[in-house]
Every structure is written in structure tokens, then in C-alpha cells.
Design an enzyme around this catalytic site. Structure first.
Site, PDB file in Angstrom:
ATOM      1  N   PHE A 241       0.885  -1.166   0.000  1.00  0.00           N
ATOM      2  CA  PHE A 241       0.000   0.000   0.000  1.00  0.00           C
ATOM      3  C   PHE A 241       0.930   1.224   0.000  1.00  0.00           C
ATOM      4  CE2 PHE A 241      -2.673   3.214   1.943  1.00  0.00           C
ATOM      5  CZ  PHE A 241      -3.935   2.937   1.437  1.00  0.00           C
TER       6      PHE A 241
ATOM      7  N   ASP B 204       2.161  -5.012   8.327  1.00  0.00           N
ATOM      8  CA  ASP B 204       0.974  -4.171   8.174  1.00  0.00           C
ATOM      9  C   ASP B 204      -0.204  -5.118   8.028  1.00  0.00           C
ATOM     10  OD1 ASP B 204      -1.173  -2.719   7.143  1.00  0.00           O
ATOM     11  OD2 ASP B 204       0.161  -1.200   6.302  1.00  0.00           O
TER      12      ASP B 204
ATOM     13  N   TYR C  20     -10.622   0.986  10.903  1.00  0.00           N
ATOM     14  CA  TYR C  20     -11.856   1.410  10.213  1.00  0.00           C
ATOM     15  C   TYR C  20     -12.254   0.465   9.093  1.00  0.00           C
ATOM     16  CZ  TYR C  20      -8.229   3.637   7.327  1.00  0.00           C
ATOM     17  OH  TYR C  20      -7.103   3.879   6.601  1.00  0.00           O
ATOM     18  N   LYS C  21     -11.435  -0.590   8.856  1.00  0.00           N
ATOM     19  CA  LYS C  21     -11.779  -1.562   7.814  1.00  0.00           C
ATOM     20  C   LYS C  21     -12.547  -2.705   8.473  1.00  0.00           C
ATOM     21  CE  LYS C  21      -7.996   0.119   4.991  1.00  0.00           C
ATOM     22  NZ  LYS C  21      -6.565   0.014   4.615  1.00  0.00           N
TER      23      LYS C  21
ATOM     24  N   ARG D 129     -12.888  -4.519  -6.747  1.00  0.00           N
ATOM     25  CA  ARG D 129     -12.602  -5.164  -5.449  1.00  0.00           C
ATOM     26  C   ARG D 129     -13.875  -5.398  -4.667  1.00  0.00           C
ATOM     27  NH1 ARG D 129      -8.449  -2.554  -1.407  1.00  0.00           N
ATOM     28  NH2 ARG D 129     -10.230  -1.156  -1.256  1.00  0.00           N
TER      29      ARG D 129
HETATM   30  C1  LIG Z   1      -5.801   1.155   4.468  1.00  0.00           C
HETATM   31  C2  LIG Z   1      -4.332   0.946   4.581  1.00  0.00           C
HETATM   32  C3  LIG Z   1      -3.506   1.933   5.126  1.00  0.00           C
HETATM   33  C4  LIG Z   1      -4.098   3.255   5.515  1.00  0.00           C
HETATM   34  O1  LIG Z   1      -3.249   4.051   6.250  1.00  0.00           O
HETATM   35  P1  LIG Z   1      -3.865   5.346   6.969  1.00  0.00           P
HETATM   36  O2  LIG Z   1      -2.720   5.965   7.613  1.00  0.00           O
HETATM   37  O3  LIG Z   1      -4.955   4.870   7.870  1.00  0.00           O
HETATM   38  O4  LIG Z   1      -4.465   6.191   5.897  1.00  0.00           O
HETATM   39  C5  LIG Z   1      -2.169   1.640   5.275  1.00  0.00           C
HETATM   40  N1  LIG Z   1      -1.653   0.440   4.885  1.00  0.00           N
HETATM   41  C6  LIG Z   1      -2.430  -0.507   4.332  1.00  0.00           C
HETATM   42  C7  LIG Z   1      -1.849  -1.823   3.909  1.00  0.00           C
HETATM   43  C8  LIG Z   1      -3.779  -0.277   4.150  1.00  0.00           C
HETATM   44  O5  LIG Z   1      -4.547  -1.210   3.588  1.00  0.00           O
END
Ligand SMILES: *Cc1c(COP(=O)(O)O)cnc(C)c1O
Length: 422
Positions: free
Chosen positions: A143, A212, A237-238, A391
Site C-alpha cells: 500500500f 501491516d 476502520y476496515k 474489489r
Molecule cells: C488502508 C491501509 C492503510 C491506511 O493508512 P492510513 O494511515 O490509515 O491512511 C495503510 N496500509 C495498508 C496496507 C492499508 O490497507
């Protein structure tokens, strides 16, 4: 298009969404969410649904704890300890014993804390005369935020970033590796990586690993303690349904906590914050991962939202997630004309997260965004990722097999509608 759905290759019973829903051991969890029954929501991997008890709890936090108790709430309403308390609610969901998870800040910020701290620990452990640990390995498909933060952490620590496919992390780690940063589940393809194997490989090389787990926390068992992971960061939040912008979490393995040297040592991670001392002395335990004043409204919404996991085993979540994604993949093959969509998500259960990513092929690739818009018009919410990926996130606490059936049928319809407009 004249193709008719082909259902002959499937056992009729297997295709019976109603029967699967009737046998679903988690079916009762759906009532704990406020969901619009007219919509099939398959985007819980981006923003989880609203747990039913959150609005009343938030109203109480705002009106009574803030409105009336005001500053007394830091102690009387337990605001001060909310980061560790909420961390301990998340811990069992990610295979961690208590005292190792703290909630606060965003995932991006926690990636920074963890990567810098991992580099510091690996260097401190490197014996004199050994090669310098000058490299941070980063999941090549990460990401983006993780990659940006790791690059900055590398500049600050005098290291260089090397991109390595997650599956090759163990083999790639060597004597100059300080830290590795890996996404447990690939956000784009839904591929699940082997947490224990990559951790062991990086450890053999003398490096430290940061996971992560944004796309696995709340979606499948994450065995942080058992796998020996050093650090982990994740979104709430996911799949954890904490609400938009809910604070993230940071896991620091217990044995590393005394050596966890945070690059963001804010006053709330001080051993005695209200001493207002000029010199920094870190708190013991998970609290060392704190920075500044916690984000109370979001944090208490998250804490309340975590109640939906009471009595839910992650093994049951995994069983249903795999059954749902298997079922959806089969129903997509039955409903969508052949040759239009290819799954980027592995068929193999041990390599699959809790989403299905479908790549639009041929002429349809340029129309993928329109296919997703057509799906939204049909009451099915997934999301689109460039260039041509559709997705669909499967959240076992509130997604039913009937939802998966309806989504697959609507997808077939949407593809035919977009093609007919050419
Ligand atoms: C959603 C997601 C993020 C989001 O990071 P934020 O700091 O909350 O915006 C980071 N890493 C991964 C792998 C994600 O899926």
C-alpha cells in the site's frame, strides 16, 4: 449479449445461498450492525459497517462525558487509559496477549514509529565487525503510504529501501538488512502472505520485521505472538468497523518493549506525563507507543464497535470468509460471460485474504470504472482500483451468502449493460 448464466457445473445444493445462510454459524452477528437491507455492501475492507450500539454510545460520550463531566472524564470516564484498554480489546483478534497493543494515530504514523524503531533495534543488536545494517526491505506491492513512510525512515536513519515481493522476503533478507516491512494481505489482489515464514527468514538474517495487518485484522486469524512478529500496525476502520478515520493500532512484541525507542516520543508516552519533566523517560509496556493526546471521540466509538466481536472466534470468521469468497468466485463464473474477468485473488485458501479482486480484461479494462458504477446502480457496493480492478470485500460478521449471490448476478448484469453501450 446472449449468454445465459451457466449453473450446470455446480451442485445445486452448493449454490443454494439460502441453505448456506441457514447453516451459517455467524448469521446472528449481522443484527449487530445498522445496514440497509436494500444494499449489498462489499466494501468493508475500506470502511466497515456501523455497529448498532455505536450511535448511542457516542451520544453519551459527547453529551455526558464531554458535555457535563468535561475534564474529569480523563480519569472518571477512563479517557486517559483508552489507548491501552482498546488495544487490549484488539489484541485477541490479532493473536496477541495483553499489554502489547496500543491504539492511536493513523496507520501511516504507526508505520513510521515501527520501522524506525525496528532499524534502531537491529543495529543495536549487530555485533562489532559485522556488516552495517543499511537496508530496509519493503513489500514491492505495498500500500503506497507504507512505501512513502519507509523511504523517509530510510533517509532519516541512513539506510536504503529495497523493494522485494512479499513472498520472497525471507530469502531476500541478509546481513545488511535492518528491517522488513510487509503487508500481510495485499490490498489490491487480496493475496495473503505467510507471516510466520517471512518473520523467521528475516530473523535468521538478524533483521526485524514490521507487519501491516490492515487487511487481515478482523478478517482472518493473525498470529502475532505465535509467529514471533516484532511489530505490527493496522487500521481499525476496515474489518474492525471503528468508523471513518478511527485510530490505528501498534503492536510491539513484549520482549522488545524495553528496547522500543520511538522516533515520536510524545509526552503521553512519558513514564510520568504529569511530572511535565524536561527530560524524556519512556513508559513501560504498550504505552510507550503513544504520542500525544488521544483521539477520544474516535477511540471510544472504536471501543464500542469492538463489542461485535464478543463471543466470536476468528476461526469461525475464517471459515465463513473462505466459504463466502469461494461461493462468490463460483457464482461470478456462472453469471458473468466468459473471458471478461480474471481473478487476481488466489484460489488457494492459504494464500487468500477476505476479498475478491477481479481484473477486467480486453475492452472491458477501460470500462471497469463504469462496470463498478453500474453495480452501484444495482445496489451492490464494491470499489474500483486503477487500472481495471473491481474489489469486493467479504466481512463475515455481516455479509450473507444471499448477498454474494445477488452481487454476482448484478455483476453479470452490469458487464452486459456496459458492453451493450459500446
Ligand atoms: C488502508 C491501509 C492503510 C491506511 O493508512 P492510513 O494511515 O490509515 O491512511 C495503510 N496500509 C495498508 C496496507 C492499508 O490497507
Amino acid at each position: 449479449m446472449s449468454e445465459q448464466p451457466d449453473t450446470t457445473e455446480f451442485d445445486a445444493a452448493e449454490l443454494d445461498a439460502a441453505a448456506l445462510d441457514a447453516a451459517d454459524e455467524l448469521a446472528a452477528c449481522r443484527k449487530n450492525f445498522l445496514l440497509d437491507d436494500g444494499t449489498v455492501y462489499l466494501d468493508g475492507n475500506s470502511l466497515g459497517a456501523l455497529p448498532r450500539s455505536v450511535p448511542a454510545r457516542l451520544a453519551d460520550v459527547v453529551e455526558r462525558e464531554w458535555g457535563s463531566l468535561l475534564i474529569r472524564s480523563w480519569s472518571e470516564s477512563g479517557w486517559w487509559d483508552a489507548p491501552e484498554r482498546t488495544g487490549d480489546r484488539i489484541a485477541p483478534l490479532v493473536g496477541a496477549a495483553e499489554g502489547q497493543v496500543v491504539v492511536g494515530d493513523s496507520t501511516s504514523v504507526n508505520v513510521f514509529k515501527a520501522v524506525v524503531a525496528a532499524v534502531r533495534i537491529a543495529r543495536e543488536e549487530t555485533a562489532a565487525g559485522r556488516p552495517a545494517r543499511t537496508e530496509i526491505l519493503v513489500d514491492a506491492a505495498t500500500f503506497p503510504t507504507d512505501g512513502y513512510v519507509a523511504a523517509s525512515a530510510a533517509r532519516m536513519t541512513g539506510a536504503a529501501v529495497r523493494a522485494v515481493p512479499a513472498a520472497e522476503m525471507a530469502a531476500a533478507a541478509g546481513p545488511t538488512t535492518a528491517a522488513a516491512l510487509v503487508n500481510h494481505v495485499d490490498y489490491r489482489t487480496g493475496e495473503l502472505h505467510d507471516l510466520a515464514a517471512a518473520t523467521a527468514g528475516v530473523h535468521r538474517a538478524g533483521g526485524r520485521i514490521v507487519w501491516d495487518v490492515c487487511h487481515s485484522a478482523g478478517a482472518l486469524p493473525v498470529e502475532l505472538d505465535a509467529s514471533g512478529a516484532d511489530f505490527a500496525v493496522g487500521c481499525t476502520y476496515k474489518y474492525l468497523n471503528g468508523g471513518p478515520g478511527a485510530p490505528a493500532f501498534l503492536y510491539v512484541r513484549r520482549e522488545l518493549q524495553p528496547r522500543f525507542d520511538s522516533p515520536l516520543p510524545g509526552w503521553t508516552s512519558h513514564r510520568d506525563p504529569f511530572a511535565m519533566a524536561s527530560g524524556y523517560e519512556p513508559a513501560e509496556g504498550a504505552a510507550r507507543g503513544r504520542v500525544g493526546t488521544p483521539d477520544i471521540l474516535s477511540m471510544l466509538a472504536l471501543e464500542e464497535a469492538l463489542g461485535v466481536w464478543d463471543g466470536v472466534g476468528m476461526e469461525a470468521v475464517r471459515r465463513k470468509s473462505l466459504a463466502l469468497t469461494d461461493f462468490f468466485m463460483a457464482r461470478v463464473r456462472a453469471h458473468v460471460p466468459e473471458g471478461r474477468l480474471t481473478s487476481l485473488t488466489p484460489e488457494a485458501h492459504e494464500r487468500r485474504g477476505s476479498q475478491v479482486s477481479l481484473l477486467c480484461e480486453g475492452e472491458l479494462e477501460a470500462e471497469a470504472e463504469r462496470v463498478m458504477a453500474a453495480l452501484h446502480e444495482r445496489g451492490v457496493v464494491g470499489d474500483f482500483r486503477r487500472p481495471g480492478v473491481l474489489r469486493f470485500g467479504f466481512t463475515p460478521l455481516y455479509t450473507s451468502f444471499a448477498d454474494a449471490e445477488r452481487a454476482a448476478a448484478a455483476l453479470g448484469d452490469a458487464v452486459r449493460a456496459v458492453e451493450s453501450e459500446r
